[in-house]
Scaffold this active site. Structure first.
Site, PDB file in Angstrom:
ATOM      1  N   HIS A  63       4.708 -20.543   3.994  1.00 50.73           N
ATOM      2  CA  HIS A  63       5.419 -20.177   2.769  1.00 50.73           C
ATOM      3  C   HIS A  63       5.541 -21.430   1.904  1.00 50.73           C
ATOM      4  O   HIS A  63       6.286 -22.335   2.257  1.00 50.73           O
ATOM      5  CB  HIS A  63       6.817 -19.635   3.098  1.00 50.73           C
ATOM      6  N   ASP A 305       4.379 -20.253  10.393  1.00 46.93           N
ATOM      7  CA  ASP A 305       5.427 -19.582   9.608  1.00 46.93           C
ATOM      8  C   ASP A 305       6.344 -20.633   8.970  1.00 46.93           C
ATOM      9  O   ASP A 305       7.566 -20.469   8.929  1.00 46.93           O
ATOM     10  CB  ASP A 305       6.229 -18.589  10.472  1.00 46.93           C
TER      11      ASP A 305
HETATM   12 ZN   LIG Z   1       7.197 -12.829   8.643  1.00 48.30          ZN
END
Ligand SMILES: [Zn+2]
Length: 423
Positions: A63, A305
């Site tokens: 992200h 992640d």
């Molecule tokens: Zn996720």
């Protein structure tokens, strides 16, 4: 043409069954030659004695918060973290603001990443418009714009018919659908449903919230022929579901996050909101199942992640934003599993380079002669601490902050160019 000669490193490249001490010559942006001893007077030399040389890592799940939430991270700082962690390619999630659900946002990400010019930043497009779960995006034009995967990550695709159609299109255009499997009618709380949630009196996100969507997606992949990639698998039953459908011939792959391999739900008692992630940290039994699934090949790859959040968003456990940063700590975590004998070094490279590249059909994750020279050179023994000085993220939300880590990236080379050097 620029020549780079990496001398006497321990080369580990599962894609060509190679493990041993070799010299590697890079010419321009390509791997020119691998041999026991290479002599090339014009080349710049990297002395890699005692270091491991492997294909640059590929992370299918980061992200970068760009556009829209650049106070947490942006494509530039995210890229710096990536190359410092040995990653030469990352796939960035579409839960930005605006979300990556139209070609112009895809173009923004690609252009900015190209301008930053550190690692490949490949966008994942949203499955549904606005990530609202109601209406499919135009997956065809998103693919043409450069998306390498589709996902509503951060949220599940709850509507089974939408997921079925997405997988049908996936089978036509050859782009995988990644799914964040958490049924949000069941997953209402912030911790797993074990003893810690009970002790603290929190509502929970039990394992079955994940397992039902994992199973549904595997079934839909089986029937449509589409490729589903299960994101951040965390449960023992989930491992068995994936294993079953792989054996049946469904196009199913899956990833696990480093933190789910080494931290159990008990860490919440010690680290509070810093240990809050979605899906949540699970029980010791789940950890054990994930670890053996790494070794036996049920789990295809490791993805970080990497989820940066500002400090004020991590204040209170019950209402904090889920996620932790992870690009710079993935290698030390995975090396600790090598040290413990859970996996071999070769398996680790397979999980971090070879397999993730294969999942998105990328011609990276290999050091074969003629391949693009994306390379990581790391010292598996070097100790360091993630702190204000070493952290390259805008955020610092990780329970590993300030702790001793073992294993450090010394050089990251992308397209034949050194993009990170340890100092
Ligand atoms: Zn996720």
């Amino acid at each position: 043409m620029l020549k780079l000669l990496i001398k006497r490193g321990t080369l580990v490249d599962p894609s060509q069954d190679l493990e041993g001490v070799y010299d590697l010559l890079v010419e321009g942006n390509r791997v020119k030659k691998i041999d026991r001893e290479i002599f090339e007077p014009e080349a710049e030399i990297i002395d890699a004695e005692g270091l491991v040389v492997a294909p640059g890592f590929v992370d299918l799940h980061v992200h970068f918060r760009d556009p829209g939430q650049t106070y947490k991270e942006d494509i530039e700082t995210g890229s710096r973290c990536a190359v410092a962690g040995g990653y030469t390619t990352v796939v960035c999630m579409p839960n930005t603001d605006p979300p990556i659900d139209s070609p112009w946002v895809v173009e923004y990400v690609i252009l900015k990443a190209r301008h930053v010019n550190l690692c490949n930043v490949l966008p994942a497009g949203a499955v549904t418009k606005g990530r609202k779960g109601k209406e499919l995006t135009d997956m065809y034009s998103l693919k043409d714009a450069g998306c390498v995967a589709f996902t509503d990550d951060g949220s599940p695709v709850m509507d089974s018919e939408i997921m079925r159609r997405a997988l049908e299109i996936s089978s036509q255009i050859g782009v995988p659908v990644f799914d964040h499997c958490e049924d949000d009618r069941i997953a209402t709380g912030s911790l797993s449903s074990g003893e810690v949630a009970t002790l603290l009196g929190y509502s929970s996100r039990p394992p079955e919230a994940e397992d039902v969507l994992n199973a549904r997606d595997c079934i839909l992949a089986y029937h449509t022929g589409g490729h589903v990639h299960i994101q951040h698998l965390t449960t023992a039953l989930g491992v068995e579901i994936v294993r079953y459908f792989k054996e049946k011939g469904a196009k199913v792959t899956c990833e696990v996050n480093p933190h789910h391999l080494v931290l159990s739900e008990r860490e919440v008692l010690r680290y509070g909101s810093l240990a809050r992630v979605n899906p949540p940290l699970r029980s010791g039994e789940d950890l054990k199942a994930l670890r053996s699934a790494l070794a036996d090949g049920t789990i295809d790859c490791v993805a970080t992640d990497h989820a940066p959040h500002a400090e004020f968003e991590k204040d209170l456990l019950g209402v904090s934003m889920p996620g932790m940063i992870g690009l710079q700590t993935a290698l030390p975590i995975m090396l600790s599993l090598v040290e413990e004998g859970v996996i071999t070094l070769r398996k680790m490279v397979e999980l971090m380079s070879t397999n993730p590249a294969r999942i998105i059909g990328l011609d990276r994750g290999t050091l074969k002669e003629g391949a693009v020279a994306d390379i990581v050179v790391f010292d598996p023994k070097k100790e360091w601490v993630l702190d204000e000085e070493t952290n390259l993220s805008k955020s610092k939300n990780t329970p590993l902050w300030g702790g001793r880590l073992r294993g450090k990236v010394i050089y990251t080379i992308k397209d034949g160019r050194v993009v990170h050097k340890d100092n």
